[in-house]
Design an enzyme around this catalytic site. Structure first.
Site, PDB file in Angstrom:
ATOM      1  N   ASN A  10       0.853  -1.183   0.000  1.00 41.77           N
ATOM      2  CA  ASN A  10       0.000   0.000   0.000  1.00 41.77           C
ATOM      3  C   ASN A  10       0.899   1.246   0.000  1.00 41.77           C
ATOM      4  O   ASN A  10       1.531   1.576   1.000  1.00 41.77           O
ATOM      5  CB  ASN A  10      -0.906  -0.048   1.246  1.00 41.77           C
ATOM      6  CG  ASN A  10      -1.832   1.143   1.345  1.00 41.77           C
ATOM      7  OD1 ASN A  10      -1.521   2.233   0.875  1.00 41.77           O
ATOM      8  ND2 ASN A  10      -2.971   0.944   1.989  1.00 41.77           N
ATOM      9  N   ASP A  70      -0.426  -4.221  10.306  1.00 42.72           N
ATOM     10  CA  ASP A  70      -1.769  -4.652   9.947  1.00 42.72           C
ATOM     11  C   ASP A  70      -2.697  -3.690  10.663  1.00 42.72           C
ATOM     12  O   ASP A  70      -2.503  -3.387  11.846  1.00 42.72           O
ATOM     13  CB  ASP A  70      -2.036  -6.091  10.385  1.00 42.72           C
ATOM     14  CG  ASP A  70      -3.269  -6.627   9.674  1.00 42.72           C
ATOM     15  OD1 ASP A  70      -3.277  -6.623   8.429  1.00 42.72           O
ATOM     16  OD2 ASP A  70      -4.238  -7.021  10.343  1.00 42.72           O
ATOM     17  N   TYR A 150     -10.725   4.617   4.956  1.00 46.75           N
ATOM     18  CA  TYR A 150     -11.908   5.112   5.673  1.00 46.75           C
ATOM     19  C   TYR A 150     -11.703   6.524   6.234  1.00 46.75           C
ATOM     20  O   TYR A 150     -12.539   7.012   7.003  1.00 46.75           O
ATOM     21  CB  TYR A 150     -12.241   4.161   6.826  1.00 46.75           C
ATOM     22  CG  TYR A 150     -12.573   2.739   6.396  1.00 46.75           C
ATOM     23  CD1 TYR A 150     -13.885   2.361   6.111  1.00 46.75           C
ATOM     24  CD2 TYR A 150     -11.580   1.770   6.282  1.00 46.75           C
ATOM     25  CE1 TYR A 150     -14.192   1.056   5.728  1.00 46.75           C
ATOM     26  CE2 TYR A 150     -11.871   0.458   5.899  1.00 46.75           C
ATOM     27  CZ  TYR A 150     -13.173   0.119   5.624  1.00 46.75           C
ATOM     28  OH  TYR A 150     -13.480  -1.171   5.244  1.00 46.75           O
ATOM     29  N   ASP A 151     -10.602   7.186   5.890  1.00 43.22           N
ATOM     30  CA  ASP A 151     -10.297   8.503   6.468  1.00 43.22           C
ATOM     31  C   ASP A 151     -11.446   9.518   6.369  1.00 43.22           C
ATOM     32  O   ASP A 151     -11.696  10.260   7.327  1.00 43.22           O
ATOM     33  CB  ASP A 151      -9.023   9.094   5.840  1.00 43.22           C
ATOM     34  CG  ASP A 151      -7.758   8.487   6.440  1.00 43.22           C
ATOM     35  OD1 ASP A 151      -7.837   7.905   7.534  1.00 43.22           O
ATOM     36  OD2 ASP A 151      -6.693   8.611   5.821  1.00 43.22           O
TER      37      ASP A 151
HETATM   38  P1  IMP Z   1      -4.138  -4.029   5.708  1.00 40.13           P
HETATM   39  O1  IMP Z   1      -3.329  -3.559   4.548  1.00 40.13           O
HETATM   40  O2  IMP Z   1      -4.507  -5.474   5.651  1.00 40.13           O
HETATM   41  O3  IMP Z   1      -3.511  -3.623   7.015  1.00 40.13           O
HETATM   42  O4  IMP Z   1      -5.538  -3.283   5.554  1.00 40.13           O
HETATM   43  C1  IMP Z   1      -5.826  -2.146   6.245  1.00 40.13           C
HETATM   44  C2  IMP Z   1      -7.120  -1.528   5.727  1.00 40.13           C
HETATM   45  O5  IMP Z   1      -7.693  -0.812   6.819  1.00 40.13           O
HETATM   46  C3  IMP Z   1      -6.841  -0.493   4.639  1.00 40.13           C
HETATM   47  O6  IMP Z   1      -6.979  -1.028   3.355  1.00 40.13           O
HETATM   48  C4  IMP Z   1      -7.907   0.564   4.921  1.00 40.13           C
HETATM   49  O7  IMP Z   1      -9.118   0.169   4.333  1.00 40.13           O
HETATM   50  C5  IMP Z   1      -8.048   0.491   6.434  1.00 40.13           C
HETATM   51  N1  IMP Z   1      -7.105   1.435   7.069  1.00 40.13           N
HETATM   52  C6  IMP Z   1      -5.971   1.148   7.777  1.00 40.13           C
HETATM   53  N2  IMP Z   1      -5.344   2.268   8.182  1.00 40.13           N
HETATM   54  C7  IMP Z   1      -6.079   3.276   7.699  1.00 40.13           C
HETATM   55  C8  IMP Z   1      -5.916   4.695   7.773  1.00 40.13           C
HETATM   56  O8  IMP Z   1      -4.950   5.255   8.316  1.00 40.13           O
HETATM   57  N3  IMP Z   1      -6.892   5.410   7.180  1.00 40.13           N
HETATM   58  C9  IMP Z   1      -7.960   4.849   6.566  1.00 40.13           C
HETATM   59  N4  IMP Z   1      -8.146   3.553   6.437  1.00 40.13           N
HETATM   60  C10 IMP Z   1      -7.209   2.756   7.017  1.00 40.13           C
END
Ligand code: IMP
Length: 201
Positions: A10, A70, A150-151
């Site tokens: 990401n 995560d 989701y910010d």
């Molecule tokens: P991960 O890459 O499996 O950790 O997925 C985390 C998901 O949670 C992201 O794709 C977002 O949808 C959400 N997320 C995590 N951190 C943030 C943030 O700082 N702002 C907004 N959404 C977040």
């Protein structure tokens, strides 16, 4: 300079992490450096397990120290969902936001928290995990276009603007990711200072 792999695909997360670690004497290497890096399945039941799986996979693949985060949004009225399923909740950010707002329609309790867990892996083992949280509420409609995920619908306690409206400077001071990064940096600095004390290294 020491190198550490940040195990994330990401790019917005990577940008936030790089800014937060800009003062550290360490080069942050992204997974984009490894063209054939395999998809790592997240099969854990907790943020800690998933962060550890991602950090270990990167450490084993690259032979460099690695860390992974995560993260996700836990909504009280939804039993802390989407939580670890935040990325998979729907197919893109707009659909994820629409689904969450629909699930909360008519709901008075809009309390929520963002959670971030960072795991550090070295020599095929998890050294430690670190958790950061930021608490707040889910707004009725999306506001602002800063940040990601989701910010636009998360308003942290003590602010009248969402993460989508606040500047990156403000978000990066108070966010779940900033808090987890600070805990990880404090731990690494403490470990290193006890190494200096014990061995003069
Ligand atoms: P991960 O890459 O499996 O950790 O997925 C985390 C998901 O949670 C992201 O794709 C977002 O949808 C959400 N997320 C995590 N951190 C943030 C943030 O700082 N702002 C907004 N959404 C977040």
């Amino acid at each position: 300079m020491a190198q550490i792999v940040a195990a994330t695909n990401n790019l917005k997360k990577l940008t936030e992490l790089r800014k937060m670690l800009a003062d550290q004497e360490v080069e942050i290497i992204g997974l984009d450096r490894y063209k054939n890096y395999p998809e790592v399945e997240e099969t854990g039941a907790t943020f800690e397990e998933n962060a550890s799986q991602k950090a270990l996979a990167a450490n084993r693949y690259t032979d460099l120290p690695a860390f992974a985060d995560d993260s996700g949004l836990c909504v009280e009225a939804l039993g802390d969902e989407p939580g670890i399923h935040s990325a998979r909740y729907a197919e893109n950010d707009a659909a994820r936001i629409a689904k969450l707002l629909a699930a909360l329609q008519g709901q008075d309790n809009r309390r929520a928290k963002f959670v971030c867990v960072i795991a550090i892996a070295f020599n095929g083992e998890i050294i430690e995990t670190f958790r950061g949280e930021v608490h707040g509420v889910i707004t009725d409609v999306p506001r602002g276009s800063n940040g990601f995920g989701y910010d636009p619908i998360f308003m942290p306690d003590g602010y009248d603007r969402t993460f989508g409206e606040l500047t990156a400077e403000v978000k990066d001071k108070i966010s779940h990711r900033a808090r987890a990064v600070k805990a990880a940096v404090d731990f690494v600095e403490d470990e290193m200072s006890s190494c200096f004390d014990d061995f003069g290294c």
